[in-house]
Write an enzyme that holds these catalytic residues in place. Structure first.
Site, mmCIF file in Angstrom:
data_model
loop_
_atom_site.group_PDB
_atom_site.id
_atom_site.type_symbol
_atom_site.label_atom_id
_atom_site.label_comp_id
_atom_site.label_asym_id
_atom_site.label_seq_id
_atom_site.Cartn_x
_atom_site.Cartn_y
_atom_site.Cartn_z
ATOM 1 N N ARG A 76 10.822 50.749 46.848
ATOM 2 C CA ARG A 76 11.588 49.859 45.971
ATOM 3 C C ARG A 76 11.576 50.385 44.542
ATOM 4 N NH1 ARG A 76 8.745 45.900 44.007
ATOM 5 N NH2 ARG A 76 7.904 45.251 46.007
ATOM 6 N N TYR A 120 36.394 38.457 37.484
ATOM 7 C CA TYR A 120 36.169 38.473 38.934
ATOM 8 C C TYR A 120 35.612 37.126 39.398
ATOM 9 C CZ TYR A 120 34.141 39.968 43.393
ATOM 10 O OH TYR A 120 33.799 40.080 44.709
ATOM 11 N N ASP A 165 32.423 45.292 32.548
ATOM 12 C CA ASP A 165 32.554 45.528 33.982
ATOM 13 C C ASP A 165 33.721 46.499 34.141
ATOM 14 O OD1 ASP A 165 33.251 45.493 36.671
ATOM 15 O OD2 ASP A 165 32.740 43.384 36.943
ATOM 16 N N LYS A 204 33.778 49.773 45.051
ATOM 17 C CA LYS A 204 35.199 50.028 44.799
ATOM 18 C C LYS A 204 35.453 51.518 44.533
ATOM 19 C CE LYS A 204 34.821 45.578 45.129
ATOM 20 N NZ LYS A 204 34.709 44.680 43.985
HETATM 21 C C1 LIG Z 1 33.994 43.539 43.599
HETATM 22 C C2 LIG Z 1 33.736 43.259 42.174
HETATM 23 C C3 LIG Z 1 32.499 42.773 41.740
HETATM 24 C C4 LIG Z 1 31.388 42.420 42.708
HETATM 25 O O1 LIG Z 1 30.913 43.532 43.390
HETATM 26 P P1 LIG Z 1 30.253 43.467 44.863
HETATM 27 O O2 LIG Z 1 29.917 44.878 45.128
HETATM 28 O O3 LIG Z 1 31.274 42.894 45.778
HETATM 29 O O4 LIG Z 1 29.059 42.579 44.750
HETATM 30 C C5 LIG Z 1 32.312 42.572 40.390
HETATM 31 N N1 LIG Z 1 33.286 42.826 39.497
HETATM 32 C C6 LIG Z 1 34.486 43.291 39.879
HETATM 33 C C7 LIG Z 1 35.524 43.559 38.841
HETATM 34 C C8 LIG Z 1 34.750 43.519 41.222
HETATM 35 O O5 LIG Z 1 35.960 43.957 41.593
#
Ligand SMILES: *Cc1c(COP(=O)(O)O)cnc(C)c1O
Length: 392
Positions: free
Chosen positions: A58, A110, A183, A208
């Site tokens: 971890r 999001y 983000d 993503k």
């Molecule tokens: C998908 C997404 C998240 C969350 O990510 P996960 O990997 O699904 O937990 C946060 N911010 C944005 C802009 C996203 O597209």
């Protein structure tokens, strides 16, 4: 091991080179060119109090360290921390706050971020104000000096594709003694590097574009400040929401081709946006690369290309349903950033947890459809939408 830039990489290596090499050097025991998946929970120690810097999975894992160094280099930050999901990464950033602290947040953020802030973190006496961050004055007006400790920005936003001026908002945040977290999931570091524009923290859902192949969930935080780095390293281990070695390896494989994939996402996104903007069945296209986008000029300055995400207003649930039911190549699915094109209905899918009144205010209507434009041949994508729109 794997913590720093490898020796063979010069300080001025360019983005595409960093994608392939940053954080990685041949594995010392065998010379394996790719960091192995260190699928182990613990490490044998040489003697009491003597070990190789690795004690427990971890806390330390070489595959994860390689990914963390890689993404930190791509985002020009000083350290990266990989988490089990994008949400876990956002949770780690929020853990920099203390009860009573206030955060200014992009209003069409999001859906999962909104849910975390409103349904979980409010219980711990953290406060959030949501504003249209494409208008810097709204950010300024929402700052509650000295309680505002964080500005949390998403640009372009999901799903309305509004663009915020990162440099301007960094100035506002810093003038009030707050940190700026961006983000950067929708853009990827190929398209924009928020730290260069003044951000203190960058977050990715690696699920993503960084992974890019729709085969793993993960998140990363990249930081610049010593205090934030120290805390994130501590909380990653203390709370324990680490990214596993196999997922780390998958994301590392993904970032190798980021500089090849993003230009194609950009090109396909722009062409598809133009195609849709001139289609008579389409009411409106939301894409920062179109000249009628309200922040088009800012997007040109701030972004390298306009990304692969766009939304279209089709006017009604029936029209949206007709398109979603009849696309053949595009897959009806949540998520984004993979090589394959995905299409979704934000109001009932990605943003289902956002209250109706709020959805209406933000423009997340029943007729809105979001497309994550993949890297397929563009003619096949336009042909697919053409035949689906004919059913509207
Ligand atoms: C998908 C997404 C998240 C969350 O990510 P996960 O990997 O699904 O937990 C946060 N911010 C944005 C802009 C996203 O597209």
């Amino acid at each position: 091991m794997y913590r720093n830039l490898p020796m063979h990489l010069s300080q001025d290596a360019r983005f595409g080179t960093l994608c392939i090499h940053a954080g990685q050097e041949p594995e010392p025991a065998t010379g394996a060119i790719i960091p192995p998946i260190f699928q182990t929970s613990t490490y044998v120690q040489d003697a009491l109090g003597r070990h190789k810097g690795f004690e427990y999975g971890r806390t330390q894992n070489p595959t994860r360290f390689a990914l963390e160094a890689n993404v930190a280099a791509l985002e020009v930050g000083r350290a990266g921390f990989a988490f089990a999901s994008g949400m876990a990464a956002i949770g780690a950033v929020a853990s920099l706050l203390q009860a009573g602290d206030h955060t200014v947040v992009t209003d069409n953020t999001y859906g999962g971020t909104y849910r975390l802030f409103e349904r979980v973190l409010r219980r711990y006496h953290l406060e959030f104000t949501y504003v249209d961050t494409s208008v810097p004055d709204e950010v300024e007006a929402a700052m509650r000096h000295p309680r505002t400790k964080l500005v949390f920005l998403e640009t372009p936003t999901n799903p309305m594709m509004q663009v915020a001026d990162i440099a301007r908002i960094a100035e506002i945040a810093h003038a009030h003694g707050a940190l700026l977290a961006v983000d950067n999931t929708f853009a990827s570091p190929y398209v924009q590097q928020p730290i260069r524009l003044g951000a203190d923290l960058v977050i990715h859902s690696t699920t993503k574009y960084l992974n890019g192949h729709s085969d793993g969930i993960g998140g990363v935080v990249v930081a610049t400040g010593e205090k934030e780095i120290e805390w994130l390293r501590f909380v990653q281990n203390a709370a324990g929401a680490i990214l596993g070695p196999f997922e780390s390896w998958l994301v590392l494989r993904g970032t190798k081709t980021l500089a090849l994939r993003m230009p194609q996402h950009n090109a396909n996104g722009l062409t598809l946006a133009q195609f849709l903007a001139s289609h008579r069945k389409v009411r409106k296209v939301f894409y920062p690369g179109l000249p009628d986008h309200p922040q088009h000029e800012l997007a040109r300055r701030q972004m390298r290309g306009f990304g692969g995400m766009l939304s279209v207003e089709l006017g009604s649930l029936e029209a949206a349903r007709a398109v979603l039911d009849h696309v053949r190549l595009m897959a009806l699915a949540e998520s984004l950033g993979g090589v394959e094109t995905l299409i979704c209905h934000p109001a009932t899918m990605t943003h289902a947890s956002v209250p109706d009144e709020r959805k209406r205010r933000l423009g997340i209507s029943d007729g809105l459809v979001r497309i994550s434009v993949g890297v397929e041949d563009i003619e096949d994508l336009t042909a697919d939408l053409e035949q689906a729109l004919a059913r509207v």
